[in-house]
Scaffold this active site. Structure first.
Site, short mmCIF file in Angstrom:
data_model
loop_
_atom_site.label_atom_id
_atom_site.label_comp_id
_atom_site.label_asym_id
_atom_site.label_seq_id
_atom_site.Cartn_x
_atom_site.Cartn_y
_atom_site.Cartn_z
N ASP A 1 6.85 -0.74 5.11
CA ASP A 1 7.22 -1.88 5.96
C ASP A 1 8.69 -1.80 6.36
OD1 ASP A 1 6.02 -4.78 6.67
OD2 ASP A 1 8.18 -4.91 6.33
N ASN B 1 3.64 -3.30 13.58
CA ASN B 1 3.93 -2.30 12.55
C ASN B 1 5.38 -1.82 12.59
OD1 ASN B 1 1.63 -2.30 11.05
ND2 ASN B 1 0.73 -0.50 12.01
N TYR B 2 6.11 -2.19 13.65
CA TYR B 2 7.55 -1.94 13.65
C TYR B 2 8.24 -3.28 13.42
CZ TYR B 2 6.46 2.64 15.73
OH TYR B 2 5.98 3.90 15.98
N GLY C 1 0.96 4.18 4.28
CA GLY C 1 -0.25 3.70 3.62
C GLY C 1 -1.31 3.26 4.61
N VAL C 2 -2.56 3.52 4.26
CA VAL C 2 -3.69 3.11 5.07
C VAL C 2 -3.74 1.57 5.16
CG1 VAL C 2 -6.21 2.98 4.91
CG2 VAL C 2 -5.06 5.19 4.71
N ILE D 1 -6.62 -6.50 1.34
CA ILE D 1 -7.68 -5.59 1.77
C ILE D 1 -7.70 -4.43 0.78
CG2 ILE D 1 -8.48 -4.06 3.61
CD1 ILE D 1 -6.39 -6.21 5.22
N SER E 1 0.86 -1.19 0.00
CA SER E 1 0.00 0.00 0.00
C SER E 1 0.89 1.23 0.00
CB SER E 1 -0.94 -0.01 1.21
OG SER E 1 -1.91 -1.03 1.05
N GLY E 2 1.49 1.57 1.16
CA GLY E 2 2.38 2.74 1.21
C GLY E 2 3.85 2.35 1.13
N GLY E 3 4.16 1.06 1.25
CA GLY E 3 5.55 0.60 1.11
C GLY E 3 6.46 0.91 2.28
C1 LIG Z 1 8.39 7.05 8.50
C2 LIG Z 1 7.45 6.10 9.17
C3 LIG Z 1 6.58 6.59 10.14
C4 LIG Z 1 5.68 5.75 10.79
N1 LIG Z 1 4.82 6.26 11.72
C5 LIG Z 1 3.91 5.45 12.30
C6 LIG Z 1 2.97 5.96 13.23
O1 LIG Z 1 2.95 7.15 13.55
N2 LIG Z 1 2.07 5.09 13.77
C7 LIG Z 1 2.05 3.77 13.45
O2 LIG Z 1 1.21 3.04 13.98
N3 LIG Z 1 2.95 3.26 12.58
C8 LIG Z 1 3.86 4.07 12.00
N4 LIG Z 1 4.76 3.54 11.11
C9 LIG Z 1 4.74 2.10 10.84
C10 LIG Z 1 3.69 1.78 9.80
O3 LIG Z 1 2.43 1.71 10.41
C11 LIG Z 1 3.98 0.41 9.17
O4 LIG Z 1 5.24 0.43 8.56
C12 LIG Z 1 2.90 0.05 8.16
O5 LIG Z 1 2.93 -1.34 7.95
C13 LIG Z 1 3.09 0.78 6.86
O6 LIG Z 1 2.00 0.60 6.03
P1 LIG Z 1 2.23 0.79 4.46
O7 LIG Z 1 0.95 0.50 3.78
O8 LIG Z 1 2.88 2.10 4.21
O9 LIG Z 1 3.33 -0.31 4.20
P2 LIG Z 1 3.49 -1.53 3.21
O10 LIG Z 1 4.96 -1.77 3.19
O11 LIG Z 1 2.80 -1.28 1.94
O12 LIG Z 1 2.76 -2.71 3.98
C14 LIG Z 1 3.16 -3.16 5.26
C15 LIG Z 1 2.68 -4.59 5.48
O13 LIG Z 1 1.25 -4.65 5.36
C16 LIG Z 1 0.89 -5.47 4.25
N5 LIG Z 1 -0.17 -4.78 3.53
C17 LIG Z 1 -0.12 -3.51 3.05
N6 LIG Z 1 -1.25 -3.19 2.46
C18 LIG Z 1 -2.06 -4.27 2.54
C19 LIG Z 1 -3.37 -4.54 2.08
N7 LIG Z 1 -4.06 -3.63 1.42
N8 LIG Z 1 -3.89 -5.77 2.30
C20 LIG Z 1 -3.18 -6.70 2.97
N9 LIG Z 1 -1.93 -6.49 3.44
C21 LIG Z 1 -1.37 -5.28 3.22
C22 LIG Z 1 2.14 -5.59 3.41
O14 LIG Z 1 2.15 -6.76 2.64
C23 LIG Z 1 3.22 -5.57 4.47
O15 LIG Z 1 3.33 -6.83 5.08
C24 LIG Z 1 5.67 4.37 10.46
C25 LIG Z 1 6.55 3.89 9.50
C26 LIG Z 1 7.44 4.72 8.85
C27 LIG Z 1 8.38 4.18 7.82
#
Ligand SMILES: Cc1cc2nc3c(=O)[nH]c(=O)nc-3n(C[C@H](O)[C@H](O)[C@H](O)COP(=O)(O)OP(=O)(O)OC[C@H]3O[C@@H](n4cnc5c(N)ncnc54)[C@H](O)[C@@H]3O)c2cc1C
Ligand SMILES: *[C@@H]1O[C@H](CO)[C@@H](O)[C@H](O)[C@H]1NC(C)=O
Ligand SMILES: *[C@@H]1O[C@H](CO)[C@@H](O)[C@H](O)[C@H]1NC(C)=O
Ligand SMILES: *[C@@H]1O[C@H](CO)[C@@H](O)[C@H](O)[C@H]1NC(C)=O
Ligand SMILES: *[C@@H]1O[C@H](CO)[C@@H](O)[C@H](O)[C@H]1NC(C)=O
Ligand SMILES: *[C@@H]1O[C@H](CO)[C@@H](O)[C@H](O)[C@H]1NC(C)=O
Ligand SMILES: *[C@@H]1O[C@H](CO)[C@@H](O)[C@H](O)[C@H]1NC(C)=O
Length: 530
Positions: free
Chosen positions: A112, A469-470, A177-178, A238, A108-110
């Site tokens: 991870d 999420n970390y 990403g959401v 999702i 989603s937002g990448g």
């Molecule tokens: C700079 C930064 C700031 C952050 N700040 C916060 C914060 O304030 N609060 C907090 O709680 N967390 C925070 N995080 C952690 C963040 O919540 C996680 O890294 C989260 O998993 C990122 O989501 P993403 O969609 O961007 O990541 P992605 O890398 O796209 O996905 C993360 C994981 O979720 C899975 N996934 C993504 N989308 C879907 C989908 N649609 N359906 C099924 N699986 C999916 C992916 O396969 C992967 O395993 C932060 C991270 C970073 C890098």
């Protein structure tokens, strides 16, 4: 095991397993054939799929990598990247990868922490949801349908555009990403009042292992439970969430006050540990602990602690609260700024508060190499413990974010959703180290592990809890994406405590063949039969 050898394993594995590259080619061909035949309007298919041999491929795949550790050329790259514009494209990608024995990574937002949304050792395709990001805000019903590829910044912006009286309790970084954030929990400055993002999900749409699009009613309450904090990537793709919007006051107050240890920061933090989780739920006061230059020395280092606050109300009320609860911090009116809630979102994202359009920018402000870990703290850390921590921080060059729990978080039961870290937690620690030179990777990761072991006596035990999420692949040290239940229990109980068993049961129900898997996905429950 010798750490150095251990870290080389995944890379060696690729070379000594030529079977994969042979099967990969034909499997990839059949996947592509299957996928394009499922796409109704073939003319648009060039925008939907990016194939490994296309000229744009390398640059597109590279630019979407957030943690530079995973830019490494020796890490295997996807056979293709799918950019769905429609749920049916997601369905096709799932069906075709499953039938051809190709793994998928969902992005989603990448963001991870371990690159799990875009790395795999077996042949794989990425389903990148960045084009599925519509946001439909319904103020009358205090809800919003948000597609998974939307970022938090886009979500906050679209809510504020409709009404300044509502917000949503999610994270602080606007490019997250959401999809990933909500499926793993998702906390931010509003969470002491309203709980996690995942606590505020009303409905969801998911593409399951059979390629069906299900909503809350058709997926059933068990799967709906699992995806709110259990990690999406174990259960399906999702595609959208229906969220409950939460009320925010017309003005909120922020401050940020930094103190060095020479200025009494250690005593202030000792006090903070005892009170931050007990504050009124309208008050969020976290701390960022880093290394700074020591005044009056030539190159000497010290610890700087920043106390940051978001208060859901006017400055007068905040000053009274601080006077009653934390007079030692000496917060003055001049330290405080009143602003709207959406401006506070910008403030916490380190964006100037008049630049709200910046919330729509999906590019992260800066990228680096990083390694992070997390811990939960149930009892205040002694001053001696803190002094030792400061020495470690200076050595490692890491920084910490301490997030206070309590408030609404303590009122929600540990098993309401898979995220289990509720009452009894004073605060969470995030450890973060960043660097700019690839050659220093091993060194920094090694030092981060040392810092983490130093902290063992001061943090939660049996299990030593961690925030999904970390993501931290050191937990359990598992390097096989087809993991057994017993092996997975090591990190499983850290992330989910007793909810881990139920997650495995849901997994067994909805994906018994373990199609949706990565290095820390939920395993199927061990069968009782011999
Ligand atoms: C700079 C930064 C700031 C952050 N700040 C916060 C914060 O304030 N609060 C907090 O709680 N967390 C925070 N995080 C952690 C963040 O919540 C996680 O890294 C989260 O998993 C990122 O989501 P993403 O969609 O961007 O990541 P992605 O890398 O796209 O996905 C993360 C994981 O979720 C899975 N996934 C993504 N989308 C879907 C989908 N649609 N359906 C099924 N699986 C999916 C992916 O396969 C992967 O395993 C932060 C991270 C970073 C890098
Ligand atoms: C890339 O691969 C696809 C599918 O195998 C093929 O149709 C196409 O011609 C190739 N493109 C290039 C530029 O080689
Ligand atoms: C990639 O990682 C390996 C192993 O950690 C390392 O030896 C190498 O220098 C890295 N860089 C590149 C560009 O491959
Ligand atoms: C609000 O929700 C109710 C009940 O779920 C529904 O009947 C109504 O149409 C919704 N209102 C809008 C504006 O969508
Ligand atoms: C925001 O304010 C800064 C100075 O405080 C100014 O430089 C910038 O142009 C402003 N941006 C907008 C969009 O008004
Ligand atoms: C978006 O943010 C990136 C990184 O901060 C920046 O380089 C880029 O110029 C921004 N784009 C726009 C349109 O403002
Ligand atoms: C992975 O696990 C599944 C389900 O347990 C099994 O069917 C499959 O054979 C395993 N694959 C490998 C490569 O071990």
């Amino acid at each position: 095991m010798n750490m150095e050898i251990f870290k080389l394993l995944p890379i060696l594995f690729i070379f000594i397993n030529p079977v994969w590259s042979i099967t990969s080619n034909s499997a990839t061909e059949s996947f592509l054939q299957c996928f394009t035949s499922h796409i109704q309007n073939l003319k648009s298919s060039s925008k939907i799929i990016l194939i490994k041999n296309s000229s744009a491929y390398a640059s597109v795949v590279q630019s979407s990598i957030q943690n530079l550790r995973f830019l490494n050329t020796s890490i295997s790259k996807p056979e293709a990247v799918i950019y769905p514009f429609h749920d049916s494209h997601v369905q096709a990608a799932v069906i075709c990868s499953k039938t051809n024995g190709i793994l998928i990574r969902i992005r989603s937002g990448g963001h991870d922490y371990e690159g799990q949304s875009y790395i795999s050792r077996a042949p794989f395709v990425i389903i990148d949801l960045s084009n599925l990001r519509s946001i439909d805000v319904d103020i009358e019903n205090e809800s919003a349908w948000v597609e998974s590829g939307a970022t938090l910044g886009e979500l906050y912006y679209r809510i504020a555009e409709k009404s300044k009286a509502y917000g949503f309790p999610a994270g602080s970084c606007p490019t997250v990403g959401v999809g990933g954030l909500i499926s793993g929990g998702g906390f931010g400055t509003l969470f002491r009042k309203y709980g996690l993002a995942a606590d505020n999900v009303l409905d969801a749409k998911i593409v399951d292992v059979n390629g069906r699009v299900l909503d809350r009613k058709s997926m059933g309450e068990e799967l709906f439970w699992a995806i709110r904090g259990g990690g999406g990537s174990s259960f399906g793709v999702i595609v959208a969430w229906k969220l409950r919007l939460v009320p925010v006051p017309p003005s909120v107050t922020v401050f940020s006050i930094s103190k060095t240890t020479e200025q009494g920061a250690t005593k202030l933090l000792s006090k903070w540990q005892n009170i931050a989780d007990k504050f009124h739920e309208d008050l969020f006061l976290d701390t960022v602990i880093g290394v700074g230059d020591k005044a009056g020395t030539n190159g000497g280092k010290t610890i700087v602690i920043e106390f940051r606050s978001l208060f859901l109300g006017p400055v007068e009320k905040l000053l009274l609260l601080m006077q009653d609860n934390f007079p030692e911090l000496s917060v003055a009116r001049s330290d405080c700024t009143e602003m709207s809630w959406i401006e506070s979102v910008l403030y916490f994202a380190s964006i100037s508060i008049n630049e709200s359009e910046a919330l729509l920018n999906r590019t992260q402000q800066s990228k680096s190499f990083f390694k992070a870990k997390s811990d939960y703290v149930n009892e205040p850390i002694s001053e001696a413990g803190l002094e030792g921590l400061w020495q470690n921080l200076i050595e490692v060059g890491a920084y910490l974010i301490l997030t206070p729990y309590g408030g609404k978080m303590s009122e929600i039961s540990n098993s309401e959703i898979p995220f289990p870290h509720r009452s009894g937690n004073l605060f969470k620690i995030q450890y973060m180290v960043t660097w700019d030179d690839e050659k220093e990777t091993e060194k920094h990761i090694g030092m981060m592990r040392k810092l983490y072991s130093y902290m063992a006596p001061y943090v939660s035990k049996s299990p030593r809890a961690a925030y999904l999420n970390y993501k931290d692949l050191d937990l359990g040290r598992n390097k096989d994406a087809n993991t057994s239940y017993a092996q997975a229990s090591i990190w499983g109980f850290s992330y989910f405590k007793n909810n881990f068993r139920r997650l495995a049961q849901v997994k067994t129900l909805v994906d018994p063949g373990n199609f949706f898997r990565d290095e820390q996905s939920i395993p199927v429950y061990p069968s009782r039969k011999k």
